[in-house]
Design a protein around this motif. Structure first.
Motif, PDB file in Angstrom:
ATOM      1  N   ALA A  43     -44.309 -31.076  40.238  1.00  0.00           N
ATOM      2  CA  ALA A  43     -43.511 -31.075  39.005  1.00  0.00           C
ATOM      3  C   ALA A  43     -42.162 -31.738  39.261  1.00  0.00           C
ATOM      4  O   ALA A  43     -41.510 -31.474  40.274  1.00  0.00           O
ATOM      5  N   ARG A  44     -41.734 -32.572  38.338  1.00  0.00           N
ATOM      6  CA  ARG A  44     -40.474 -33.301  38.502  1.00  0.00           C
ATOM      7  C   ARG A  44     -39.344 -32.730  37.653  1.00  0.00           C
ATOM      8  O   ARG A  44     -38.180 -32.910  37.960  1.00  0.00           O
ATOM      9  N   ARG A  45     -39.668 -32.086  36.554  1.00  0.00           N
ATOM     10  CA  ARG A  45     -38.637 -31.468  35.718  1.00  0.00           C
ATOM     11  C   ARG A  45     -39.131 -30.091  35.269  1.00  0.00           C
ATOM     12  O   ARG A  45     -40.195 -29.976  34.667  1.00  0.00           O
ATOM     13  N   ILE A  46     -38.330 -29.067  35.574  1.00  0.00           N
ATOM     14  CA  ILE A  46     -38.741 -27.678  35.369  1.00  0.00           C
ATOM     15  C   ILE A  46     -37.648 -26.936  34.605  1.00  0.00           C
ATOM     16  O   ILE A  46     -36.460 -27.101  34.892  1.00  0.00           O
ATOM     17  N   LEU A  47     -38.055 -26.097  33.647  1.00  0.00           N
ATOM     18  CA  LEU A  47     -37.112 -25.224  32.935  1.00  0.00           C
ATOM     19  C   LEU A  47     -37.484 -23.776  33.218  1.00  0.00           C
ATOM     20  O   LEU A  47     -38.634 -23.368  32.995  1.00  0.00           O
ATOM     21  N   ILE A  48     -36.525 -23.022  33.718  1.00  0.00           N
ATOM     22  CA  ILE A  48     -36.703 -21.582  33.941  1.00  0.00           C
ATOM     23  C   ILE A  48     -35.947 -20.834  32.850  1.00  0.00           C
ATOM     24  O   ILE A  48     -34.740 -20.999  32.706  1.00  0.00           O
ATOM     25  N   ILE A  49     -36.648 -20.005  32.089  1.00  0.00           N
ATOM     26  CA  ILE A  49     -36.016 -19.153  31.076  1.00  0.00           C
ATOM     27  C   ILE A  49     -36.128 -17.716  31.584  1.00  0.00           C
ATOM     28  O   ILE A  49     -37.236 -17.222  31.814  1.00  0.00           O
ATOM     29  N   CYS A  50     -34.997 -17.056  31.764  1.00  0.00           N
ATOM     30  CA  CYS A  50     -34.999 -15.734  32.406  1.00  0.00           C
ATOM     31  C   CYS A  50     -33.828 -14.904  31.895  1.00  0.00           C
ATOM     32  O   CYS A  50     -32.940 -15.426  31.216  1.00  0.00           O
ATOM     33  N   PRO A  51     -33.781 -13.610  32.219  1.00  0.00           N
ATOM     34  CA  PRO A  51     -32.590 -12.814  31.885  1.00  0.00           C
ATOM     35  C   PRO A  51     -31.358 -13.359  32.595  1.00  0.00           C
ATOM     36  O   PRO A  51     -31.455 -13.909  33.701  1.00  0.00           O
ATOM     37  N   GLN A  53     -29.098 -11.968  34.196  1.00  0.00           N
ATOM     38  CA  GLN A  53     -28.754 -11.330  35.459  1.00  0.00           C
ATOM     39  C   GLN A  53     -29.450 -11.961  36.662  1.00  0.00           C
ATOM     40  O   GLN A  53     -29.024 -11.755  37.799  1.00  0.00           O
ATOM     41  N   VAL A  54     -30.527 -12.705  36.454  1.00  0.00           N
ATOM     42  CA  VAL A  54     -31.277 -13.241  37.604  1.00  0.00           C
ATOM     43  C   VAL A  54     -31.249 -14.770  37.672  1.00  0.00           C
ATOM     44  O   VAL A  54     -32.005 -15.361  38.441  1.00  0.00           O
ATOM     45  N   LYS A  55     -30.394 -15.411  36.892  1.00  0.00           N
ATOM     46  CA  LYS A  55     -30.323 -16.882  36.934  1.00  0.00           C
ATOM     47  C   LYS A  55     -29.985 -17.398  38.330  1.00  0.00           C
ATOM     48  O   LYS A  55     -30.621 -18.318  38.843  1.00  0.00           O
ATOM     49  N   TYR A  56     -28.983 -16.799  38.936  1.00  0.00           N
ATOM     50  CA  TYR A  56     -28.560 -17.264  40.262  1.00  0.00           C
ATOM     51  C   TYR A  56     -29.576 -16.892  41.336  1.00  0.00           C
ATOM     52  O   TYR A  56     -29.694 -17.572  42.350  1.00  0.00           O
ATOM     53  N   ASN A  57     -30.320 -15.828  41.091  1.00  0.00           N
ATOM     54  CA  ASN A  57     -31.367 -15.466  42.034  1.00  0.00           C
ATOM     55  C   ASN A  57     -32.490 -16.505  42.015  1.00  0.00           C
ATOM     56  O   ASN A  57     -33.066 -16.832  43.061  1.00  0.00           O
ATOM     57  N   TRP A  58     -32.801 -17.048  40.834  1.00  0.00           N
ATOM     58  CA  TRP A  58     -33.806 -18.108  40.740  1.00  0.00           C
ATOM     59  C   TRP A  58     -33.355 -19.338  41.525  1.00  0.00           C
ATOM     60  O   TRP A  58     -34.152 -19.972  42.234  1.00  0.00           O
ATOM     61  N   ALA A  59     -32.084 -19.689  41.406  1.00  0.00           N
ATOM     62  CA  ALA A  59     -31.561 -20.841  42.153  1.00  0.00           C
ATOM     63  C   ALA A  59     -31.690 -20.599  43.659  1.00  0.00           C
ATOM     64  O   ALA A  59     -32.085 -21.511  44.419  1.00  0.00           O
ATOM     65  N   LYS A  60     -31.368 -19.380  44.088  1.00  0.00           N
ATOM     66  CA  LYS A  60     -31.464 -19.046  45.509  1.00  0.00           C
ATOM     67  C   LYS A  60     -32.911 -19.104  45.989  1.00  0.00           C
ATOM     68  O   LYS A  60     -33.195 -19.598  47.088  1.00  0.00           O
ATOM     69  N   GLU A  61     -33.852 -18.631  45.167  1.00  0.00           N
ATOM     70  CA  GLU A  61     -35.261 -18.645  45.548  1.00  0.00           C
ATOM     71  C   GLU A  61     -35.819 -20.073  45.632  1.00  0.00           C
ATOM     72  O   GLU A  61     -36.644 -20.372  46.499  1.00  0.00           O
ATOM     73  N   GLY A  67     -36.270 -25.803  49.950  1.00  0.00           N
ATOM     74  CA  GLY A  67     -35.226 -26.538  50.669  1.00  0.00           C
ATOM     75  C   GLY A  67     -34.463 -27.470  49.741  1.00  0.00           C
ATOM     76  O   GLY A  67     -33.965 -27.047  48.699  1.00  0.00           O
ATOM     77  N   ASP A  68     -34.394 -28.726  50.095  1.00  0.00           N
ATOM     78  CA  ASP A  68     -33.662 -29.719  49.298  1.00  0.00           C
ATOM     79  C   ASP A  68     -34.572 -30.528  48.386  1.00  0.00           C
ATOM     80  O   ASP A  68     -34.174 -31.569  47.873  1.00  0.00           O
ATOM     81  N   LEU A  69     -35.801 -30.052  48.200  1.00  0.00           N
ATOM     82  CA  LEU A  69     -36.752 -30.812  47.377  1.00  0.00           C
ATOM     83  C   LEU A  69     -36.293 -30.919  45.933  1.00  0.00           C
ATOM     84  O   LEU A  69     -36.500 -31.947  45.279  1.00  0.00           O
ATOM     85  N   TYR A  70     -35.657 -29.848  45.413  1.00  0.00           N
ATOM     86  CA  TYR A  70     -35.211 -29.833  44.019  1.00  0.00           C
ATOM     87  C   TYR A  70     -33.701 -29.617  43.925  1.00  0.00           C
ATOM     88  O   TYR A  70     -33.142 -28.803  44.653  1.00  0.00           O
ATOM     89  N   THR A  71     -33.071 -30.331  43.021  1.00  0.00           N
ATOM     90  CA  THR A  71     -31.694 -30.025  42.644  1.00  0.00           C
ATOM     91  C   THR A  71     -31.744 -29.198  41.363  1.00  0.00           C
ATOM     92  O   THR A  71     -32.657 -29.365  40.552  1.00  0.00           O
ATOM     93  N   HIS A  72     -30.765 -28.319  41.180  1.00  0.00           N
ATOM     94  CA  HIS A  72     -30.832 -27.429  40.013  1.00  0.00           C
ATOM     95  C   HIS A  72     -29.503 -27.406  39.269  1.00  0.00           C
ATOM     96  O   HIS A  72     -28.457 -27.746  39.813  1.00  0.00           O
ATOM     97  N   HIS A  73     -29.594 -26.990  37.996  1.00  0.00           N
ATOM     98  CA  HIS A  73     -28.400 -26.796  37.169  1.00  0.00           C
ATOM     99  C   HIS A  73     -28.565 -25.485  36.417  1.00  0.00           C
ATOM    100  O   HIS A  73     -29.561 -25.271  35.709  1.00  0.00           O
ATOM    101  N   ILE A  74     -27.587 -24.593  36.578  1.00  0.00           N
ATOM    102  CA  ILE A  74     -27.603 -23.307  35.865  1.00  0.00           C
ATOM    103  C   ILE A  74     -26.796 -23.452  34.582  1.00  0.00           C
ATOM    104  O   ILE A  74     -25.627 -23.822  34.611  1.00  0.00           O
TER     105      ILE A  74
END
Length: 589
Positions: A43-51, A53-61, A67-74
């Protein structure tokens, strides 16, 4: 990092489907399975919809597993302009419904949209469900959509309808309309106040149809693959308000030190920061706890009195059982029995020192514990977790430690996690009397660190007591030399003034309420044309239809959604919508 066999099965299930619901028990690694599945299909573009309280936990996971395979934006605000050069975008449900943000993300085009805690989409009339699964919704802006939840949704089939209607409509024909689904799988019938859809019928047929969409594994099914305890740190964002608080405490330390060495006053500063950080994160903690309560009874451990007071009030509707240092041993036993035996008591609040020892029975009611504050003494946290690991516990224990990143809490967590994961293995390792030098060195290291921790914890408690004493000294009670007669006269004057002020306050409140009523009628129209007056009109219809029980039915619905003792004026816009939906179901509108 090891991927277990059942997790590989879950990853395969996701990668082979356009729509899928991963409904594993809490602690079985749904987040990891979803992330690895994203990499498997490239997958090249992913959207995570979550509570939120766990947005930053998703980024950490994502960082942990890819590793560095994906860059993210919260995404933190509904007005920000989104960058187009990221692969993973993480947003909370409350921001999805904002029109400006919704328009942005609906135009981006995603390979996958993942809806975490997807039980939040069970109401087909809610804004979030409409924005994600309704007409012209985000389901049309992605090639795949996966749902994650630990809630056993099949116990209440009607909760599945929004996902079934959008993702499996053809397979459920001719029962793919709301009424058709309700009558077939929910045992729907016309009750005194409308259609009742809380039942469950034709479950074998429902399960067969869901096999291609839903996969669920319980802890008991994969017990051999799991560790005794599953410890997870959940990080919240360090907001500007928290940063300002920490900076202010550092300045205060400089002022207290004066010409002396500031380092000598650092322990007091750390104690104050610890308390301040705990207060700042309570809202996020409450949201996280609410999601866990959807899945299981929950045991929550805290440290400060202010935290207990907030949690006790916030979760009053869940009938919390509270144990702190003021509760006698006999009373503790009674309260534990209530938590074990009565379903209405959904949450246990335990002060770490008071509930970490001498408590037995929690293991029969829950396998989930949450630390809203970490202890500086790992032994204390280990003992708290052990309250749920006693004889009679049927599942591995899930322990969540809630922290704020870039604060003192985060700094202590790496060593703390290592100790909590290894303390039983190292300190209780009696498999062999012969032990190598490396093992003995590890033991000595842990024993030394434990002694340091005990000293540090003792220093902290002393500093907290000194801080309280300094606060009292800084604001001493007023001392007067007036005679007893003068004191009485002064008190009488104050009471007279207070009576006048009380009357004025009542009159002012009545005026404000009158204005609010007028404004509510004239201008307060909530989203989707729901206003307080329209809800009251529905309540009046229910009361008229059943003059004996109608009023009580309305009160029960409002309190169930908004909390015990709450009234319509206390409801948020979303709660008003939920009340409206329930009232309409009662009236069969």
């Amino acid at each position: 990092m090891k991927i277990r066999q059942y997790q590989n099965e879950g990853i395969d299930f996701l990668t082979e489907r356009k729509y899928a619901l991963l409904a594993d028990d809490p602690g079985l690694g749904k987040t990891a399975q979803a992330i690895i599945a994203c990499t498997r299909i490239k997958a090249r573009r992913i959207l995570i919809i979550c509570p939120a309280q766990v947005k930053y936990n998703w980024a950490k996971e994502f960082k942990k597993w890819t590793g560095d395979l994906y860059t993210h934006h919260i995404i933190d605000t509904s007005t920000e302009k989104l960058p187009t050069d990221k692969q993973v975008y993480i947003i909370n449900y409350d921001l999805v419904i904002r029109e400006k943000m919704f328009r942005q993300i609906s135009k981006m085009g995603f390979d996958i949209i993942i809806c975490d805690e997807s039980h939040r989409l069970k109401n087909p009339k809610s804004q979030r469900t409409r924005k994600i699964l309704g007409k012209n919704s985000l389901v049309y802006a992605t090639k795949r959509m996966w749902f994650l939840t630990g809630t056993p949704v099949t116990n209440r089939p009607i909760d599945l309808f929004p996902m079934v209607a959008r993702c499996m409509s053809d397979k459920f024909a001719p029962h793919n309309s709301y009424m058709g689904f309700a009558y077939r799988y929910c045992g729907a019938y016309k009750g005194r106040f409308g259609l009742v859809v809380t039942g469950a019928t034709h479950l074998h047929e429902l399960r067969d149809k869901l096999k291609g969409f839903l996969i669920r594994r319980k802890k008991a099914d994969v017990l051999k693959e799991l560790p005794k305890r599953i410890i997870q740190r959940v990080e919240f964002d360090c907001t500007p308000a928290i940063q300002a608080t920490i900076a202010a405490e550092e300045v205060l330390t400089q002022e207290i030190a004066g010409d002396r060495e500031p380092e000598h006053f650092k322990m007091g500063e750390i104690s104050r920061i610890r308390r301040a950080v705990a207060k700042h994160k309570l809202k996020d903690c409450a949201g996280f706890i609410e999601d866990r309560l959807e899945e299981d009874k929950v045991v929550v451990f805290f440290y400060h009195k202010e935290v207990k007071k907030f949690l006790e009030e916030k979760f009053r509707a869940y009938n919390p059982i509270v144990i702190d240092g003021s509760v006698s041993a006999k009373e503790r036993s009674k309260r534990i029995d209530l938590f074990m035996t009565q379903e209405k008591h959904q949450i246990f609040l335990g002060q770490m020192e008071a509930a970490g020892e001498g408590i037995d029975g929690l293991q029969h009611a829950s396998s989930t514990c949450i630390f809203v504050e970490p202890s500086w003494l790992p032994k204390d946290m280990d003992q708290c977790i052990s309250r749920l690991e006693r004889m009679g516990q049927k599942n591995p224990v899930n322990a969540y430690i809630l922290t704020i990143k870039n604060t003192i809490e985060a700094e202590m967590m790496e060593l703390l996690e290592w100790k909590l994961s290894n303390i039983n293995v190292i300190l209780n390792d009696n498999q062999s009397l012969k032990q190598g030098e490396k093992k003995m060195a590890e033991k000595k290291k842990v024993f030394l660190e434990e002694k340091i921790d005990i000293m540090l914890e003792g220093q902290t408690k002393v500093c907290e007591l000194l801080t309280e004493l300094l606060e009292k000294l800084a604001h001493p009670p007023l001392v007067t030399t007036a005679t007893a007669g003068a004191k009485v006269e002064a008190v009488e004057k104050v009471e007279a003034v207070e009576k006048v002020e009380a009357v004025e306050k009542v009159e002012a409140v009545e005026k404000v309420e009158a204005v609010e009523k007028v404004e509510a009628v004239e201008a307060e129209v909530l989203p989707e044309n729901v206003s307080i007056e329209s809800v009251r009109a529905l309540a009046a219809k229910i009361t008229k239809a059943d003059k004996i029980n109608g009023k009580n039915v309305c009160i029960e619905i409002i309190e169930k959604i908004a909390g015990a003792g709450k009234k319509l004026k206390d409801c948020s816009q979303e709660q008003l919508q939920a009340v409206t939906l329930q009232f309409e179901e009662v009236l069969d509108v």
